[in-house]
Scaffold this active site. Structure first.
Site, PDB file in Angstrom:
ATOM      1  N   LYS A 181       0.762  -1.337  -0.157  1.00 40.12           N
ATOM      2  CA  LYS A 181      -0.016  -0.034  -0.048  1.00 40.12           C
ATOM      3  C   LYS A 181       0.766   1.424   0.024  1.00 40.12           C
ATOM      4  CE  LYS A 181      -2.456  -0.483   3.541  1.00 40.12           C
ATOM      5  NZ  LYS A 181      -2.964   0.144   4.672  1.00 40.12           N
ATOM      6  N   ARG A 241     -11.415   2.457   9.506  1.00 38.33           N
ATOM      7  CA  ARG A 241     -11.283   0.875   9.856  1.00 38.33           C
ATOM      8  C   ARG A 241     -12.274   0.267  10.567  1.00 38.33           C
ATOM      9  NH1 ARG A 241      -5.242   1.628  10.097  1.00 38.33           N
ATOM     10  NH2 ARG A 241      -4.376   0.517  11.859  1.00 38.33           N
ATOM     11  N   ARG A 280      12.247 -13.447   4.623  1.00 30.69           N
ATOM     12  CA  ARG A 280      12.831 -12.273   5.010  1.00 30.69           C
ATOM     13  C   ARG A 280      13.630 -12.161   6.182  1.00 30.69           C
ATOM     14  NH1 ARG A 280       9.720  -7.176   2.684  1.00 30.69           N
ATOM     15  NH2 ARG A 280       9.139  -6.357   4.837  1.00 30.69           N
ATOM     16  N   ARG A 314      13.767  -6.622  11.498  1.00 30.57           N
ATOM     17  CA  ARG A 314      12.992  -5.633  11.655  1.00 30.57           C
ATOM     18  C   ARG A 314      11.945  -6.093  12.486  1.00 30.57           C
ATOM     19  NH1 ARG A 314      11.356  -3.792   6.041  1.00 30.57           N
ATOM     20  NH2 ARG A 314       9.404  -3.172   7.231  1.00 30.57           N
ATOM     21  N   ARG A 346      -0.405  -8.705  13.314  1.00 32.60           N
ATOM     22  CA  ARG A 346      -0.943  -7.352  12.430  1.00 32.60           C
ATOM     23  C   ARG A 346      -1.860  -7.679  11.545  1.00 32.60           C
ATOM     24  NH1 ARG A 346       3.519  -4.431  10.215  1.00 32.60           N
ATOM     25  NH2 ARG A 346       2.299  -2.707   9.866  1.00 32.60           N
TER      26      ARG A 346
HETATM   27  P1  AMP Z   1      -1.163   2.011  11.291  1.00 25.73           P
HETATM   28  O1  AMP Z   1      -0.115   2.772  11.035  1.00 25.73           O
HETATM   29  O2  AMP Z   1      -2.351   2.375  10.225  1.00 25.73           O
HETATM   30  O3  AMP Z   1      -0.924   0.629  11.327  1.00 25.73           O
HETATM   31  O4  AMP Z   1      -1.948   2.535  12.548  1.00 25.73           O
HETATM   32  C1  AMP Z   1      -1.239   2.359  13.790  1.00 25.73           C
HETATM   33  C2  AMP Z   1      -2.120   2.553  14.969  1.00 25.73           C
HETATM   34  O5  AMP Z   1      -2.992   3.686  15.022  1.00 25.73           O
HETATM   35  C3  AMP Z   1      -3.012   1.465  14.864  1.00 25.73           C
HETATM   36  O6  AMP Z   1      -2.795   0.184  15.395  1.00 25.73           O
HETATM   37  C4  AMP Z   1      -4.243   1.960  15.653  1.00 25.73           C
HETATM   38  O7  AMP Z   1      -4.069   1.981  17.063  1.00 25.73           O
HETATM   39  C5  AMP Z   1      -4.249   3.618  15.359  1.00 25.73           C
HETATM   40  N1  AMP Z   1      -4.881   3.738  14.379  1.00 25.73           N
HETATM   41  C6  AMP Z   1      -4.759   4.142  12.887  1.00 25.73           C
HETATM   42  N2  AMP Z   1      -5.766   4.371  12.149  1.00 25.73           N
HETATM   43  C7  AMP Z   1      -6.787   4.158  12.760  1.00 25.73           C
HETATM   44  C8  AMP Z   1      -8.357   4.125  12.582  1.00 25.73           C
HETATM   45  N3  AMP Z   1      -8.739   4.552  11.467  1.00 25.73           N
HETATM   46  N4  AMP Z   1      -9.087   3.952  13.745  1.00 25.73           N
HETATM   47  C9  AMP Z   1      -8.445   3.566  14.829  1.00 25.73           C
HETATM   48  N5  AMP Z   1      -7.427   3.505  15.279  1.00 25.73           N
HETATM   49  C10 AMP Z   1      -6.577   3.794  14.175  1.00 25.73           C
END
Ligand code: AMP
Length: 197
Positions: free
Chosen positions: A13, A88, A127, A139, A150
């Site tokens: 992405k 989300r 990896r 990493r 994740r």
């Molecule tokens: P990401 O970098 O998109 O994986 O986001 C990192 C963390 O930010 C996630 O694990 C959530 O805790 C929070 N987060 C990011 N986007 C959202 C969203 N749309 N709704 C709720 N929490 C979010």
């Protein structure tokens, strides 16, 4: 061009979003990046979000909806944006829809980069093994257990989001397991299609 980019970690992405940013001169709006910036700056939102993010749970819908509402009203988002990591949840998708209607804006597409989860895990395991064999640090994101959790979190979170866009005829699937160039071509095809009146 107003797009939502959906896809699990490792689907490419970020790479594709960067390409679209350059191609259309529109910003990539990542709620994860914005929340991390708020945490780093110690803002009230950051202080609220930090513990939730550290635990791997989702920040409240109200917080992220507020952030996005403010952000899409900024001048650099006037000609469009690419949403990454948002919506989300179903509530976020509904709020976004209402927000866009209120602003008189239309979403062009929600593009999902589809993956074969088992193959993606294999890729990460390889990896990590290669890095280890070469004496390099693995990493944190490439730790297979961290990665699997994740991936599971993504599947759980977006389970309700993709049907929402499918029902509205906005969901487009592109094979995220193909090469970077093939994925880019697939996305460009979708965009040509949605741009045609
Ligand atoms: P990401 O970098 O998109 O994986 O986001 C990192 C963390 O930010 C996630 O694990 C959530 O805790 C929070 N987060 C990011 N986007 C959202 C969203 N749309 N709704 C709720 N929490 C979010």
């Amino acid at each position: 061009m107003r797009l939502i980019l959906l896809g699990p970690p490792g689907a490419g992405k970020g790479t594709q979003a960067q390409r679209l940013v350059r191609k259309f001169d529109i910003p990539q709006l990542s709620t994860g990046d914005m929340l991390r910036a708020a945490v780093a700056a110690g803002t009230p939102i950051g202080l609220k979000a930090k513990a939730v993010m550290d635990s791997g749970s989702l920040v409240s819908d109200g917080i992220v909806i507020g952030i996005i509402n403010d952000r899409i009203s900024e001048p650099d988002a006037k000609n469009g944006f690419i949403l990454d990591g948002f919506p989300r949840t179903l509530a976020q998708a509904r709020e976004l829809e209402a927000m866009l209607v209120e602003k008189g804006l239309k979403l062009d597409a929600a593009i999902e980069l589809t993956v074969d989860a088992a193959k993606l895990v294999d890729r990460i395991v390889n990896r990590a093994a290669e890095a280890k064999a070469a004496g390099l640090p693995v990493r944190k994101d490439d730790d297979p257990d961290v990665f699997k959790s994740r991936l599971a979190a993504y599947e759980r979170d977006t389970a309700a989001v993709t049907p929402f866009y499918r029902e509205r005829g906005l969901l487009r699937e592109v094979d995220g397991m193909a090469s970077i160039d093939e994925v880019a071509a697939g996305i460009d095809n979708v965009l040509d299609e949605v741009a045609t009146p």
